[in-house]
Design a protein around this motif. Structure first.
Motif, PDB file in Angstrom:
ATOM      1  N   GLY A  91     -25.081  50.133 -28.278  1.00  0.00           N
ATOM      2  CA  GLY A  91     -25.680  49.225 -27.211  1.00  0.00           C
ATOM      3  C   GLY A  91     -27.231  49.099 -27.007  1.00  0.00           C
ATOM      4  N   LEU A  92     -27.896  50.430 -27.276  1.00  0.00           N
ATOM      5  CA  LEU A  92     -29.142  50.418 -27.188  1.00  0.00           C
ATOM      6  C   LEU A  92     -30.083  49.496 -28.010  1.00  0.00           C
ATOM      7  CD1 LEU A  92     -29.924  54.198 -25.894  1.00  0.00           C
ATOM      8  CD2 LEU A  92     -30.215  52.167 -24.716  1.00  0.00           C
ATOM      9  N   TRP A 140     -32.544  44.788 -30.136  1.00  0.00           N
ATOM     10  CA  TRP A 140     -32.420  43.728 -31.155  1.00  0.00           C
ATOM     11  C   TRP A 140     -32.505  42.296 -30.520  1.00  0.00           C
ATOM     12  CZ3 TRP A 140     -30.074  39.798 -33.184  1.00  0.00           C
ATOM     13  CH2 TRP A 140     -30.270  39.349 -34.625  1.00  0.00           C
ATOM     14  N   GLY A 141     -31.902  42.181 -29.156  1.00  0.00           N
ATOM     15  CA  GLY A 141     -31.494  40.962 -28.586  1.00  0.00           C
ATOM     16  C   GLY A 141     -32.796  40.483 -27.860  1.00  0.00           C
ATOM     17  N   LEU A 148     -27.094  51.432 -38.832  1.00  0.00           N
ATOM     18  CA  LEU A 148     -26.553  52.181 -39.995  1.00  0.00           C
ATOM     19  C   LEU A 148     -26.243  53.661 -39.882  1.00  0.00           C
ATOM     20  CD1 LEU A 148     -28.670  50.254 -42.799  1.00  0.00           C
ATOM     21  CD2 LEU A 148     -26.033  50.179 -42.551  1.00  0.00           C
ATOM     22  N   PHE A 149     -27.342  54.022 -39.278  1.00  0.00           N
ATOM     23  CA  PHE A 149     -27.204  55.714 -38.998  1.00  0.00           C
ATOM     24  C   PHE A 149     -26.333  56.265 -37.862  1.00  0.00           C
ATOM     25  CE2 PHE A 149     -30.795  55.239 -41.919  1.00  0.00           C
ATOM     26  CZ  PHE A 149     -30.438  56.171 -43.043  1.00  0.00           C
ATOM     27  N   LEU A 150     -26.418  55.187 -36.766  1.00  0.00           N
ATOM     28  CA  LEU A 150     -26.219  55.860 -35.332  1.00  0.00           C
ATOM     29  C   LEU A 150     -24.885  54.914 -34.697  1.00  0.00           C
ATOM     30  CD1 LEU A 150     -29.177  57.083 -33.740  1.00  0.00           C
ATOM     31  CD2 LEU A 150     -27.651  58.472 -35.025  1.00  0.00           C
ATOM     32  N   VAL A 182     -11.750  45.697 -27.402  1.00  0.00           N
ATOM     33  CA  VAL A 182     -12.029  44.285 -27.163  1.00  0.00           C
ATOM     34  C   VAL A 182     -13.006  44.234 -25.621  1.00  0.00           C
ATOM     35  CG1 VAL A 182     -11.319  42.060 -26.445  1.00  0.00           C
ATOM     36  CG2 VAL A 182     -10.229  43.353 -28.046  1.00  0.00           C
ATOM     37  N   THR A 183     -12.734  45.197 -24.789  1.00  0.00           N
ATOM     38  CA  THR A 183     -13.572  45.043 -23.712  1.00  0.00           C
ATOM     39  C   THR A 183     -14.953  45.696 -24.134  1.00  0.00           C
ATOM     40  OG1 THR A 183     -11.449  45.513 -22.330  1.00  0.00           O
ATOM     41  CG2 THR A 183     -13.759  46.117 -21.340  1.00  0.00           C
ATOM     42  N   THR A 184     -15.151  46.846 -24.757  1.00  0.00           N
ATOM     43  CA  THR A 184     -16.361  47.550 -24.987  1.00  0.00           C
ATOM     44  C   THR A 184     -17.156  46.397 -26.011  1.00  0.00           C
ATOM     45  OG1 THR A 184     -15.107  49.607 -24.927  1.00  0.00           O
ATOM     46  CG2 THR A 184     -17.324  49.460 -25.999  1.00  0.00           C
ATOM     47  N   LEU A 185     -16.398  45.746 -27.025  1.00  0.00           N
ATOM     48  CA  LEU A 185     -17.094  44.896 -27.719  1.00  0.00           C
ATOM     49  C   LEU A 185     -17.516  43.639 -26.985  1.00  0.00           C
ATOM     50  CD1 LEU A 185     -17.672  44.031 -30.751  1.00  0.00           C
ATOM     51  CD2 LEU A 185     -15.448  42.817 -30.639  1.00  0.00           C
ATOM     52  N   SER A 186     -16.827  43.329 -25.922  1.00  0.00           N
ATOM     53  CA  SER A 186     -17.326  42.253 -25.146  1.00  0.00           C
ATOM     54  C   SER A 186     -18.608  42.448 -24.297  1.00  0.00           C
ATOM     55  CB  SER A 186     -16.194  41.804 -24.098  1.00  0.00           C
ATOM     56  OG  SER A 186     -15.422  41.193 -25.155  1.00  0.00           O
ATOM     57  N   ILE A 187     -18.628  43.929 -23.992  1.00  0.00           N
ATOM     58  CA  ILE A 187     -19.680  44.480 -23.115  1.00  0.00           C
ATOM     59  C   ILE A 187     -21.016  44.751 -24.084  1.00  0.00           C
ATOM     60  CG2 ILE A 187     -20.578  46.452 -21.904  1.00  0.00           C
ATOM     61  CD1 ILE A 187     -17.569  46.747 -20.689  1.00  0.00           C
ATOM     62  N   LEU A 188     -20.740  45.064 -25.129  1.00  0.00           N
ATOM     63  CA  LEU A 188     -21.854  45.135 -26.147  1.00  0.00           C
ATOM     64  C   LEU A 188     -22.388  43.877 -26.416  1.00  0.00           C
ATOM     65  CD1 LEU A 188     -20.472  47.841 -28.895  1.00  0.00           C
ATOM     66  CD2 LEU A 188     -22.498  48.051 -27.103  1.00  0.00           C
ATOM     67  N   LEU A 189     -21.577  42.938 -26.666  1.00  0.00           N
ATOM     68  CA  LEU A 189     -22.442  41.567 -26.946  1.00  0.00           C
ATOM     69  C   LEU A 189     -22.925  40.944 -25.559  1.00  0.00           C
ATOM     70  CD1 LEU A 189     -19.625  40.138 -29.171  1.00  0.00           C
ATOM     71  CD2 LEU A 189     -21.747  41.001 -29.752  1.00  0.00           C
ATOM     72  N   LEU A 190     -22.280  41.181 -24.573  1.00  0.00           N
ATOM     73  CA  LEU A 190     -22.969  40.842 -23.189  1.00  0.00           C
ATOM     74  C   LEU A 190     -24.349  41.416 -23.192  1.00  0.00           C
ATOM     75  CD1 LEU A 190     -22.715  39.304 -20.258  1.00  0.00           C
ATOM     76  CD2 LEU A 190     -21.789  41.174 -19.711  1.00  0.00           C
ATOM     77  N   VAL A 191     -24.510  42.664 -23.115  1.00  0.00           N
ATOM     78  CA  VAL A 191     -25.868  43.692 -23.295  1.00  0.00           C
ATOM     79  C   VAL A 191     -26.897  42.950 -24.164  1.00  0.00           C
ATOM     80  CG1 VAL A 191     -26.877  45.599 -24.257  1.00  0.00           C
ATOM     81  CG2 VAL A 191     -24.862  45.874 -22.735  1.00  0.00           C
ATOM     82  N   ARG A 192     -26.193  42.328 -25.555  1.00  0.00           N
ATOM     83  CA  ARG A 192     -27.265  41.843 -26.447  1.00  0.00           C
ATOM     84  C   ARG A 192     -27.730  40.476 -25.796  1.00  0.00           C
ATOM     85  NH1 ARG A 192     -28.623  37.631 -29.157  1.00  0.00           N
ATOM     86  NH2 ARG A 192     -29.462  37.941 -31.078  1.00  0.00           N
ATOM     87  N   GLY A 193     -26.788  39.693 -25.416  1.00  0.00           N
ATOM     88  CA  GLY A 193     -27.269  38.489 -24.715  1.00  0.00           C
ATOM     89  C   GLY A 193     -28.140  38.611 -23.470  1.00  0.00           C
TER      90      GLY A 193
END
Length: 163
Positions: free
Chosen positions: A75-76, A81-82, A65-67, A17-28
Motif C-alpha cells: 500500500g505504501l 508510485w501513484g 519485489l522484496f516486500l 478482493v476488498t483489499t485489492l480494491s482498497i490498494l488500487l483506491l490508495v494508488r488512485g
C-alpha cells in the motif's frame, strides 16, 4: 485502469478482493495528491526534479519485489508510485513549457507522441516478459528502464534550453 497491477498483487501480495480494491483506491487517490502537490509546489527551474519520478517509481517497484508480500508495504509503495506517476506529467509539462516557448504546439505534440510510444513499447516488452518469463521479470524490466531514464536525464542541465 490499473489492471497491469492486478496479476502482481494477486500473485505476490495475495489480498482478497476488498483489499485489492482498497490498494488500487490508495494508488488512485495518491495520484490525485501527486498532481495537486506537483502543481502547488513546482516553481522556478524544474531540471533537478526531472529524474525524481523515475527514481522514486523505480525504488517503489524494487521495493515491491522484496516486500510485496506485505499488504501494508504494498500500500505504501503503491501510494508513492501513484503520486509520482501523476506528478511526473506536471513536472515534464512544466519543463517543456519553460524550454519550448517558441513552439509550444510542436513540443506538446512531441510529448504526446513520446508518451504514447512509451505506453506501446511498455505494453509490448512487458507482455513479452510476462509471457516468456514471470510477472517478476516485468517488474525487473521496469526497474532497469527507470535506471536507464535516470542515467539519460542526468542532472537535467543538458535538457534545458540554451540561451
Amino acid at each position: 485502469m490499473f489492471t497491469y497491477l492486478r496479476p502482481f498483487l494477486e500473485q505476490v501480495t495475495g489480498p482478497d478482493v476488498t483489499t485489492l480494491s482498497i490498494l488500487l483506491l490508495v494508488r488512485g487517490c495518491a495520484g490525485f495528491v501527486g498532481t495537486w502537490a506537483a502543481g502547488r509546489f513546482l516553481s522556478g527551474s524544474v531540471a533537478p526534479l526531472l529524474k525524481l519520478p523515475a527514481l522514486l517509481m523505480g525504488a517503489c517497484t524494487l521495493g515491491l519485489l522484496f516486500l510485496g508480500g506485505s499488504v501494508i508495504a504494498t500500500g505504501l509503495f503503491l501510494a508513492l508510485w501513484g503520486a509520482m506517476n501523476t506528478a511526473m506529467s506536471v513536472i515534464w509539462m512544466t519543463w517543456m513549457s519553460q524550454n519550448a516557448d517558441d513552439a509550444p504546439e510542436a513540443a506538446g505534440s512531441l510529448m504526446v507522441a513520446a508518451i504514447q510510444s512509451s505506453i506501446l513499447l511498455g505494453a509490448v516488452v512487458g507482455g513479452l516478459l510476462l509471457d516468456g518469463m514471470t510477472i517478476f521479470a516485468t517488474f525487473i524490466g521496469s526497474v532497469v528502464l527507470a535506471g536507464l531514464s535516470i542515467a539519460l536525464i542526468g542532472d537535467g542541465r543538458r535538457l534545458l534550453k540554451r540561451e
